[in-house]
Scaffold this motif. Sequence first.
Motif, short mmCIF file in Angstrom:
data_model
loop_
_atom_site.label_atom_id
_atom_site.label_comp_id
_atom_site.label_asym_id
_atom_site.label_seq_id
_atom_site.Cartn_x
_atom_site.Cartn_y
_atom_site.Cartn_z
N SER A 41 -53.53 -114.14 -57.52
CA SER A 41 -53.62 -114.67 -58.88
C SER A 41 -54.57 -113.79 -59.72
N VAL A 42 -54.60 -114.09 -61.00
CA VAL A 42 -55.47 -113.34 -61.90
C VAL A 42 -56.93 -113.57 -61.54
N GLY A 43 -57.27 -114.79 -61.20
CA GLY A 43 -58.65 -115.11 -60.82
C GLY A 43 -59.09 -114.37 -59.57
N GLU A 44 -58.22 -114.31 -58.57
CA GLU A 44 -58.55 -113.56 -57.35
C GLU A 44 -58.74 -112.08 -57.65
N THR A 45 -57.91 -111.55 -58.55
CA THR A 45 -58.02 -110.14 -58.92
C THR A 45 -59.35 -109.86 -59.61
N ILE A 46 -59.74 -110.72 -60.52
CA ILE A 46 -61.00 -110.54 -61.25
C ILE A 46 -62.18 -110.61 -60.29
N VAL A 47 -62.14 -111.57 -59.37
CA VAL A 47 -63.23 -111.70 -58.39
C VAL A 47 -63.29 -110.48 -57.49
N PHE A 48 -62.13 -109.98 -57.06
CA PHE A 48 -62.10 -108.81 -56.18
C PHE A 48 -62.72 -107.59 -56.86
N TYR A 49 -62.28 -107.32 -58.10
CA TYR A 49 -62.81 -106.14 -58.79
C TYR A 49 -64.29 -106.31 -59.15
N SER A 50 -64.70 -107.51 -59.50
CA SER A 50 -66.12 -107.75 -59.78
C SER A 50 -66.95 -107.52 -58.52
N LEU A 51 -66.47 -108.00 -57.38
CA LEU A 51 -67.16 -107.79 -56.12
C LEU A 51 -67.20 -106.32 -55.75
N LEU A 52 -66.10 -105.61 -56.00
CA LEU A 52 -66.06 -104.17 -55.73
C LEU A 52 -67.11 -103.43 -56.54
N PHE A 53 -67.21 -103.74 -57.82
CA PHE A 53 -68.22 -103.08 -58.65
C PHE A 53 -69.64 -103.47 -58.25
N ASP A 54 -69.83 -104.71 -57.81
CA ASP A 54 -71.15 -105.13 -57.33
C ASP A 54 -71.54 -104.36 -56.06
N VAL A 55 -70.59 -104.15 -55.16
CA VAL A 55 -70.88 -103.38 -53.94
C VAL A 55 -71.22 -101.95 -54.31
N LEU A 56 -70.50 -101.38 -55.26
CA LEU A 56 -70.81 -100.02 -55.70
C LEU A 56 -72.21 -99.95 -56.32
N LYS A 57 -72.55 -100.95 -57.15
CA LYS A 57 -73.85 -100.94 -57.82
C LYS A 57 -75.01 -101.16 -56.87
N PHE A 58 -74.86 -102.11 -55.93
CA PHE A 58 -76.00 -102.53 -55.14
C PHE A 58 -76.04 -101.96 -53.72
N VAL A 59 -74.99 -101.28 -53.29
CA VAL A 59 -74.98 -100.68 -51.96
C VAL A 59 -74.73 -99.17 -52.04
N ALA A 60 -73.64 -98.77 -52.69
CA ALA A 60 -73.26 -97.36 -52.69
C ALA A 60 -74.21 -96.49 -53.51
N ILE A 61 -74.56 -96.93 -54.71
CA ILE A 61 -75.45 -96.12 -55.55
C ILE A 61 -76.83 -95.97 -54.92
N PRO A 62 -77.47 -97.04 -54.39
CA PRO A 62 -78.75 -96.82 -53.70
C PRO A 62 -78.63 -95.91 -52.48
N ALA A 63 -77.51 -95.99 -51.77
CA ALA A 63 -77.32 -95.11 -50.61
C ALA A 63 -77.23 -93.65 -51.05
N VAL A 64 -76.53 -93.39 -52.14
CA VAL A 64 -76.42 -92.02 -52.64
C VAL A 64 -77.76 -91.55 -53.20
N LEU A 65 -78.52 -92.45 -53.81
CA LEU A 65 -79.87 -92.07 -54.27
C LEU A 65 -80.78 -91.70 -53.10
N LEU A 66 -80.67 -92.43 -52.00
CA LEU A 66 -81.44 -92.08 -50.81
C LEU A 66 -81.00 -90.72 -50.25
N TRP A 67 -79.70 -90.47 -50.26
CA TRP A 67 -79.18 -89.18 -49.82
C TRP A 67 -79.72 -88.05 -50.69
N LEU A 68 -79.74 -88.26 -52.02
CA LEU A 68 -80.27 -87.26 -52.94
C LEU A 68 -81.77 -87.05 -52.70
N ALA A 69 -82.51 -88.13 -52.49
CA ALA A 69 -83.95 -88.01 -52.24
C ALA A 69 -84.21 -87.28 -50.92
#
Length: 95
Positions: free
Chosen positions: A57-85
Amino acid sequence: MALIALFREKPSLRRPGMALLGLLTMVVIGERLLTLAVEGVRQGSTEFPVWLPELGSVGETIVFYSLLFDVLKFVAIPAVLLWLAYQYGRYSAGI
């Protein structure tokens, strides 16, 4: 400007820098596009965009993409910042 010169001369710093830039761009543009798509659907003026794959459904799609962007913001970006450091620390130590 010294940091920009480091990216030009050290490929080991270039890879995490480009990964960070790519992730930041993906999160900023993706969240804006998702917000525009959700606003149109919520007001009832448009349907869910064809270019954005729909999951259930549309609601499931919105939740999935919101969760995907949250994982990128709070897991992937800090991991890449640690790699850069880590790479910058190795460069500064002369290893």
